[in-house]
Write a protein that holds these residues in place. Sequence first.
Motif, PDB file in Angstrom:
ATOM      1  N   LYS A  14      15.508  69.456  74.844  1.00  0.00           N
ATOM      2  CA  LYS A  14      15.240  68.159  74.207  1.00  0.00           C
ATOM      3  C   LYS A  14      14.163  68.301  73.132  1.00  0.00           C
ATOM      4  CE  LYS A  14      14.242  66.102  78.125  1.00  0.00           C
ATOM      5  NZ  LYS A  14      14.558  67.156  79.094  1.00  0.00           N
ATOM      6  N   THR A  15      13.062  68.959  73.486  1.00  0.00           N
ATOM      7  CA  THR A  15      11.972  69.132  72.519  1.00  0.00           C
ATOM      8  C   THR A  15      12.418  69.988  71.347  1.00  0.00           C
ATOM      9  OG1 THR A  15      10.339  68.937  74.297  1.00  0.00           O
ATOM     10  CG2 THR A  15       9.604  69.938  72.233  1.00  0.00           C
ATOM     11  N   MET A  16      13.113  71.063  71.627  1.00  0.00           N
ATOM     12  CA  MET A  16      13.575  71.955  70.564  1.00  0.00           C
ATOM     13  C   MET A  16      14.548  71.241  69.637  1.00  0.00           C
ATOM     14  SD  MET A  16      15.382  75.684  70.968  1.00  0.00           S
ATOM     15  CE  MET A  16      15.764  76.692  69.543  1.00  0.00           C
ATOM     16  N   MET A  17      15.403  70.386  70.201  1.00  0.00           N
ATOM     17  CA  MET A  17      16.358  69.655  69.393  1.00  0.00           C
ATOM     18  C   MET A  17      15.644  68.721  68.412  1.00  0.00           C
ATOM     19  SD  MET A  17      19.469  67.165  70.644  1.00  0.00           S
ATOM     20  CE  MET A  17      20.081  68.434  71.758  1.00  0.00           C
ATOM     21  N   ILE A  18      14.639  67.999  68.902  1.00  0.00           N
ATOM     22  CA  ILE A  18      13.910  67.061  68.049  1.00  0.00           C
ATOM     23  C   ILE A  18      13.127  67.812  66.980  1.00  0.00           C
ATOM     24  CG2 ILE A  18      12.100  65.304  68.030  1.00  0.00           C
ATOM     25  CD1 ILE A  18      13.016  64.590  70.904  1.00  0.00           C
ATOM     26  N   ARG A  19      12.509  68.932  67.363  1.00  0.00           N
ATOM     27  CA  ARG A  19      11.765  69.734  66.387  1.00  0.00           C
ATOM     28  C   ARG A  19      12.712  70.275  65.313  1.00  0.00           C
ATOM     29  NH1 ARG A  19       6.838  72.117  66.826  1.00  0.00           N
ATOM     30  NH2 ARG A  19       6.807  71.780  69.086  1.00  0.00           N
ATOM     31  N   THR A  20      13.898  70.706  65.727  1.00  0.00           N
ATOM     32  CA  THR A  20      14.880  71.231  64.771  1.00  0.00           C
ATOM     33  C   THR A  20      15.326  70.147  63.805  1.00  0.00           C
ATOM     34  OG1 THR A  20      15.663  72.841  66.413  1.00  0.00           O
ATOM     35  CG2 THR A  20      17.113  72.372  64.552  1.00  0.00           C
ATOM     36  N   VAL A  21      15.583  68.947  64.313  1.00  0.00           N
ATOM     37  CA  VAL A  21      15.979  67.832  63.452  1.00  0.00           C
ATOM     38  C   VAL A  21      14.890  67.550  62.422  1.00  0.00           C
ATOM     39  CG1 VAL A  21      16.428  65.346  63.402  1.00  0.00           C
ATOM     40  CG2 VAL A  21      17.545  66.779  65.116  1.00  0.00           C
ATOM     41  N   SER A  22      13.622  67.566  62.848  1.00  0.00           N
ATOM     42  CA  SER A  22      12.527  67.289  61.921  1.00  0.00           C
ATOM     43  C   SER A  22      12.441  68.344  60.822  1.00  0.00           C
ATOM     44  CB  SER A  22      11.206  67.191  62.689  1.00  0.00           C
ATOM     45  OG  SER A  22      10.811  68.461  63.185  1.00  0.00           O
ATOM     46  N   GLU A  23      12.747  69.592  61.164  1.00  0.00           N
ATOM     47  CA  GLU A  23      12.705  70.653  60.163  1.00  0.00           C
ATOM     48  C   GLU A  23      13.843  70.514  59.165  1.00  0.00           C
ATOM     49  OE1 GLU A  23      12.244  74.646  61.512  1.00  0.00           O
ATOM     50  OE2 GLU A  23      10.988  74.064  63.224  1.00  0.00           O
ATOM     51  N   VAL A  24      15.036  70.244  59.661  1.00  0.00           N
ATOM     52  CA  VAL A  24      16.188  70.121  58.770  1.00  0.00           C
ATOM     53  C   VAL A  24      16.041  68.908  57.853  1.00  0.00           C
ATOM     54  CG1 VAL A  24      18.688  69.752  58.710  1.00  0.00           C
ATOM     55  CG2 VAL A  24      17.706  71.336  60.371  1.00  0.00           C
ATOM     56  N   LEU A  25      15.405  67.850  58.359  1.00  0.00           N
ATOM     57  CA  LEU A  25      15.204  66.644  57.553  1.00  0.00           C
ATOM     58  C   LEU A  25      13.886  66.673  56.787  1.00  0.00           C
ATOM     59  CD1 LEU A  25      16.506  63.882  59.990  1.00  0.00           C
ATOM     60  CD2 LEU A  25      17.743  65.149  58.230  1.00  0.00           C
ATOM     61  N   ASP A  26      13.139  67.775  56.864  1.00  0.00           N
ATOM     62  CA  ASP A  26      11.893  67.935  56.129  1.00  0.00           C
ATOM     63  C   ASP A  26      10.927  66.782  56.407  1.00  0.00           C
ATOM     64  OD1 ASP A  26      10.036  69.135  54.521  1.00  0.00           O
ATOM     65  OD2 ASP A  26      10.921  68.477  52.626  1.00  0.00           O
ATOM     66  N   LEU A  27      10.712  66.490  57.687  1.00  0.00           N
ATOM     67  CA  LEU A  27       9.810  65.424  58.096  1.00  0.00           C
ATOM     68  C   LEU A  27       8.668  65.993  58.922  1.00  0.00           C
ATOM     69  CD1 LEU A  27      12.408  62.704  59.205  1.00  0.00           C
ATOM     70  CD2 LEU A  27      11.168  62.818  57.049  1.00  0.00           C
ATOM     71  N   GLN A  28       7.513  65.330  58.857  1.00  0.00           N
ATOM     72  CA  GLN A  28       6.373  65.753  59.659  1.00  0.00           C
ATOM     73  C   GLN A  28       6.642  65.434  61.123  1.00  0.00           C
ATOM     74  OE1 GLN A  28       2.700  63.732  58.848  1.00  0.00           O
ATOM     75  NE2 GLN A  28       1.437  65.396  59.618  1.00  0.00           N
ATOM     76  N   PHE A  29       6.304  66.370  61.992  1.00  0.00           N
ATOM     77  CA  PHE A  29       6.620  66.239  63.416  1.00  0.00           C
ATOM     78  C   PHE A  29       5.359  66.468  64.245  1.00  0.00           C
ATOM     79  CE2 PHE A  29       7.464  68.651  67.330  1.00  0.00           C
ATOM     80  CZ  PHE A  29       8.242  67.750  68.031  1.00  0.00           C
ATOM     81  N   ARG A  30       5.152  65.592  65.237  1.00  0.00           N
ATOM     82  CA  ARG A  30       4.063  65.775  66.175  1.00  0.00           C
ATOM     83  C   ARG A  30       4.548  65.443  67.578  1.00  0.00           C
ATOM     84  NH1 ARG A  30      -1.378  63.328  63.179  1.00  0.00           N
ATOM     85  NH2 ARG A  30      -1.519  64.949  61.561  1.00  0.00           N
ATOM     86  N   ARG A  31       3.932  66.115  68.544  1.00  0.00           N
ATOM     87  CA  ARG A  31       4.339  65.953  69.941  1.00  0.00           C
ATOM     88  C   ARG A  31       3.142  65.531  70.776  1.00  0.00           C
ATOM     89  NH1 ARG A  31       3.999  69.510  74.289  1.00  0.00           N
ATOM     90  NH2 ARG A  31       5.597  69.281  75.911  1.00  0.00           N
ATOM     91  N   ILE A  32       3.361  64.541  71.649  1.00  0.00           N
ATOM     92  CA  ILE A  32       2.329  64.112  72.592  1.00  0.00           C
ATOM     93  C   ILE A  32       2.872  64.307  73.999  1.00  0.00           C
ATOM     94  CG2 ILE A  32       0.888  62.205  73.393  1.00  0.00           C
ATOM     95  CD1 ILE A  32       1.189  60.908  70.680  1.00  0.00           C
ATOM     96  N   GLN A  33       2.140  65.041  74.813  1.00  0.00           N
ATOM     97  CA  GLN A  33       2.509  65.195  76.217  1.00  0.00           C
ATOM     98  C   GLN A  33       1.871  64.044  77.000  1.00  0.00           C
ATOM     99  OE1 GLN A  33       4.577  67.587  77.702  1.00  0.00           O
ATOM    100  NE2 GLN A  33       4.419  66.104  79.371  1.00  0.00           N
TER     101      GLN A  33
END
Length: 445
Positions: free
Chosen positions: A167-186
Amino acid sequence: MPFIRVKTGLQQGRIYPLDEHPLAIGRDPESQIPLDIDSPASWKHAVISKTDGQWQLEDLGSLNGTLLNGSRVEKSLLKNGDRIVIGAAAFVFDERDPAKVGGPSPLAPEAEARIQATVREMSIKTRLIEAEISKAIIGQKEIVAELLTAIVSNGHVLMIGMPGLAKTMMIRTVSEVLDLQFRRIQFTPDLMPSDITGTDILEVNEASGHKEYRFIKGPIFTNILLADEINRTPPKTQAALLEAMQEHRVTAAGQTYPLDLPFFVLATQNPLEQEGTYPLPEAQLDRFMFSIYIDYPKEEDEETIARVTTTQRKVALQKILNATEILELQQAVRDLPISDHVVKYATRLVRSTRPSDVRAPDFIKKWIHCGAGPRATQYLVIAAKARAVIDGRLLVTSDDVRSAARPVLRHRMFTNFTADSEGVDTDKIVQKLLVSVQEPDAEDY
């Protein structure tokens, strides 16, 4: 002035007013009502014209025939509510004023040209996005499509799945392909609201002794925020996301700070481990456009995962869309016309989830104690538009509504004890709704 409404077919929901000129129907693109080029209809199939003050339907010697109210006809007068079937398309003859009935809102030529160009471009880029994501994420194509639908709809997503399903990898991958800033909060039980939104710190100028507070922005100031295991933090901290999700802004210490757009919250939950969790309240659940269930991969996909992820394989992803292009795409989705037929169907589907509504089937009254609200209707309509744009279509159909029904409705219906004791979940109920709730017909207009 009478009109013909397309009930099913290439231009579902569109209205064609009838005047003194004949209305040709066929696969010929020059026809006033063009049919799908792959339709079993003839090139010049039928015509509707006015003779002696009455409207009549005439078959033009087609191979497969023209059906009027279920019977094949060569020539016949039309009366209000008559149903015409030609190939795979169905039409309804209506004698009322089309201005009082409504159809897709017309667009200015410049706006229509802009939307057409955006839709054509998106259909190409969607395939590129899916191809890039598939380099890092094996399988799960339906999940990726639902994520893209939510993003171009400017909606938030709640992802539910077992640990280890990327799940996390999928969201991170989407952010990279869409050239968007990504941050994660646990999310953890001791997480505070200020850990998400930010906090004021006291700064002292050593030279002058001047003191002032300065706001340090938290991780919520990003384009894509991954709220990992969102139900592991108390409601007070969960509520820190509400204003950002709805208003795209953050208020701290009496000051309001706008978020950079586009902004999406993608939250995850573990469906099994509930000890030490804080279930999301209905008000916050309703702010998520989609609830997506991520299941185990197919066997062949899991074999591929085991093979390629246990090597030194590195994936280089290309950026397909940027923030500006996504905002333009979101605007094109909003501007896309939609027929009254599709809107009525989406509304009818949502109202049927409410046990107190006259449209509610018996199984809803038996299994549901609280149904979906008006926001579900809004999300069904916007998701249907987004599906059409992603597919490169200018026509929004009821099939687009049905494809979005499960992720939109599954977290907005709440089962009672009867459903729980019988092992009935909201996915099964949505599937039964799609079978039992019929599309609007001529009598509904």
